[in-house]
Design a protein around this motif. Structure first.
Motif, mmCIF file in Angstrom:
data_model
loop_
_atom_site.group_PDB
_atom_site.id
_atom_site.type_symbol
_atom_site.label_atom_id
_atom_site.label_comp_id
_atom_site.label_asym_id
_atom_site.label_seq_id
_atom_site.Cartn_x
_atom_site.Cartn_y
_atom_site.Cartn_z
ATOM 1 N N SER A 132 1.369 -1.239 0.412
ATOM 2 C CA SER A 132 0.351 -0.457 0.287
ATOM 3 C C SER A 132 0.885 1.391 -0.114
ATOM 4 O O SER A 132 -0.075 2.565 0.003
ATOM 5 N N HIS A 134 2.052 2.895 2.239
ATOM 6 C CA HIS A 134 2.480 3.619 4.083
ATOM 7 C C HIS A 134 1.831 2.734 5.399
ATOM 8 O O HIS A 134 1.272 1.808 4.953
ATOM 9 N N SER A 136 -0.162 2.239 8.434
ATOM 10 C CA SER A 136 -1.580 2.674 8.606
ATOM 11 C C SER A 136 -1.534 2.087 9.706
ATOM 12 O O SER A 136 -1.769 1.253 10.327
ATOM 13 N N ASN A 219 2.487 9.014 15.438
ATOM 14 C CA ASN A 219 1.436 9.820 14.482
ATOM 15 C C ASN A 219 1.439 11.339 15.410
ATOM 16 O O ASN A 219 0.708 10.837 16.595
ATOM 17 N N SER A 225 -8.169 8.528 11.329
ATOM 18 C CA SER A 225 -8.052 7.574 9.953
ATOM 19 C C SER A 225 -7.268 6.637 10.113
ATOM 20 O O SER A 225 -6.174 6.484 10.400
ATOM 21 N N ASP A 227 -6.140 4.666 7.417
ATOM 22 C CA ASP A 227 -5.422 4.432 6.808
ATOM 23 C C ASP A 227 -4.343 4.966 6.521
ATOM 24 O O ASP A 227 -3.366 4.960 5.883
ATOM 25 N N ARG A 228 -3.517 5.763 7.563
ATOM 26 C CA ARG A 228 -2.839 6.847 7.591
ATOM 27 C C ARG A 228 -1.931 6.092 9.116
ATOM 28 O O ARG A 228 -2.695 5.081 10.359
#
Lengths: 280, 322
Positions: A132, A134, A136, A219, A225, A227-228
């Motif tokens: 993908s 990245h 996540s 993060n 999200s 997805d991150r």
């Protein structure tokens, strides 16, 4: 003659003292770990810890985004891992109890139970993150779910096998189909054992760090999200504890205190409840 | 054909198909567990293929670790993993057996439960907490109290001298091994306690009747009777220690040097991956780290499989036959 008696007594006393000292050593380690996290982490416990974001070096802040990210990933891992583990446990205990496949799965499952968690992290990196492109939160959940599955498989297999065969015979005699017997009757009877396994699994994956390093990463900001990259308590503790900044150290210890308190309280309650259930 | 005959005949295929579906789902989940192990092994081998192809078998014996020039070898990390795990076992095996003996034979029955739970909780503490505790509490303690004594008294001794010489900085192989040892104690102790408690009472009673002391009962009756399970439990602990990551990463010092001294910083497979993987900027670098993970996975698989085989024998004698 007396000398031999003395020597035997002496060996006995030395062995007993060693056993006592070994136990004292284990208890002292637990006490020291608890005392360290409480004394170093207690100071930074406050409302800000749960309401503010992880700060840049030198600034004040909290771990709100990390707590949120950890909670989301652990819950999603439970949602993925529990059904799979339960289904495999049902196969081992009910469908194929004495088959060769069941023997092989039990063998492999016990190995997965102790397999290095960092390898699971790399596996999910190869499986999800690299294709993908990245990091996540979803990849982190998947890694945690892979660690959870063997624990659920083992406990549900054992709990279901403890259900007396009379119950199966009575249910089949009523003409119920197999799936109904398993889902409605046997699982209900084994519910305590299954729940114990899931909750102990929850306690384990809540503190897992290694599988998140290359999957969820971290993060610094609030992100909902999946997805991150997603902030999470263990990786934040790792990064902050290894940093040279005092404020980050204080936050790492506060996170460590919350994490340890949660994991130990959960394990303790589950064990006490299981023990009570066994005697009662 | 009458309706009365048809309706149960109709009901049966519906029930059968749900049963078939249920069976298929559980069967599939069981296969999934099996395939998971295989998939992990294949993914690691595939991810490490570049490193294996580039360096060949020399990867295992090379001490080089130079990301700048792209030369990688696994020897330092392999040595660190094995050495720290060996120290952990030297500490954990006797301590766990002592705890198991204490919990089954010595402690008054009323405190057995609470102490047993406290030891079990040691296994529940997350490994990152062990790491922080090791770095901020144990390492300074080792640096000020234990390591100076070791290098003063043993550092100049023949043969074992080099093992205990070096600056007392607290971070290194010995501290890492100690933390690992504490971490695996509850796993070994739990199995040992269970098998000690399962030794048939008549055997112990016979020994008591002959006048044996408790130590002699342990040496001559309990340990011989439970030998395979105890070795299995120790292997289980070894499997855990080999793959443990976070605790070791904190206290090992992340140095890619091979040093005879246990007081010097080193590296292990798991710690190297944890420290460097996100910073690995070339395909070869990443591949070398994944190749390390493949080696780790294979070794832990073999160790844990051996543990499982040895423990299975005792399961059977305890009537827990699978």
């Amino acid at each position: 003659m007396r000398w031999i008696l003395f020597r035997r007594r002496l060996a006995d006393i030395v062995a007993l003292c060693f056993a006592g000292l070994a136990t004292a050593f284990g208890l002292a380690c637990l006490a020291s770990i608890l005392w360290t996290t409480i004394s170093k982490g207690g100071a930074a416990i406050g409302p800000a810890l749960f309401t503010e974001m992880t700060p840049p070096p030198g600034a004040e802040g909290g771990l709100a985004n990390a707590f949120y990210g950890s909670a989301v990933m652990v819950l999603l891992a439970l949602a993925i891992g529990t059904p799979i583990g339960l289904a495999a446990g049902v196969y081992l205990a009910e469908q194929g109890r004495h088959t060769r496949l069941a023997a092989a799965v039990r063998f492999v499952n016990d190995i997965l139970l102790s397999a290095p968690s960092i390898v699971v992290g790399l596996f999910v990196y190869e499986l999800v993150v690299r294709p993908s492109g990245h990091f996540s939160g979803f990849a982190g959940s998947l890694a945690l779910a892979i660690i959870l599955v063997p624990m659920v498989v083992r406990t549900s297999d054992e709990a279901l096998r403890l259900v007396p065969d009379r119950m199966r015979e009575a249910a089949f005699a009523l003409g119920l189909p197999r799936w109904k017997v398993t889902a409605r009757i046997l699982m209900k009877a084994a519910m305590n054992g299954i729940l114990t396994g899931v909750l102990l699994g929850l306690a384990r994956i809540a503190g897992e760090t290694a599988p998140l390093l290359f999957t969820a990463l971290n993060n610094q900001f609030w992100s909902a999200s999946l997805d991150r990259p997603l902030a999470n308590v263990p990786v934040v503790i790792f990064q902050y504890a290894m940093s040279p900044y005092n404020q980050w150290h204080a936050l790492a210890w506060a996170g460590a205190l919350v994490l340890t308190a949660f994991v130990l309280a959960l394990s303790l309650l589950v064990r006490l409840a299981a023990r009570k259930g066994r005697h009662g | 054909m009458t309706a009365a005959v048809l309706s149960p005949a109709r009901a049966r295929p519906a029930g059968f198909s749900r049963d078939a579906l249920f069976g298929l789902v559980t069967w599939g989940a069981a296969w999934l567990v099996l395939l998971l192990l295989l998939a992990i092994a294949v993914a690691m081998a595939w991810g490490g293929r570049l490193a294996f192809a580039t360096f060949g078998p020399g990867f295992l014996t090379s001490m080089a670790w130079d990301p700048a020039s792209g030369r990688f070898g696994a020897l330092v990390a392999i040595y660190g993993t094995l050495a720290s795990s060996a120290i952990a076992l030297l500490i954990a095996a006797p301590v766990s057996l002592g705890i198991a003996l204490f919990l089954t034979d010595i402690a008054p029955p009323r405190v057995r439960g609470p102490i047993g739970i406290a030891i079990e909780l040691l296994a529940a503490v997350p490994s990152i907490i062990y790491g922080m505790w090791g770095l901020f509490v144990l390492a300074p303690f080792m640096a000020t109290h234990v390591e100076p004594w070791l290098s003063d008294h043993l550092g100049l001794a023949p043969l074992i001298g080099p093992i205990f010489s070096g600056p007392p900085i607290g971070i290194g192989m010995l501290t890492a091994g100690l933390v690992l040892g504490i971490m695996i104690v509850p796993f070994i102790a739990a199995v040992a306690r269970d098998v000690f408690a399962a030794v048939p009472a008549p055997l112990k009673e016979a020994a008591v009747a002959l006048g044996a002391t408790r130590w002699e009962i342990l040496r001559r009756v309990t340990l011989p009777h439970t030998r395979s399970a105890i070795v299995g439990a120790i292997f289980l602990g070894l499997g855990r220690a080999l793959g443990e990551t976070m605790a070791v990463t904190f206290v090992l010092g992340n140095a890619h040097d091979l040093s005879a001294s246990l007081l010097m910083p080193g590296n292990s497979i798991a710690a190297a991956i944890a420290n460097e993987f996100t910073e690995a900027d070339t395909a070869l670098y990443r591949s070398a780290l994944i190749a390390l993970a493949f080696l780790l996975f294979v070794v832990t698989f073999l160790v844990l499989a051996a543990a499982k085989l040895m423990l299975r024998r005792i399961d059977r004698t305890l009537g827990k036959a699978h």
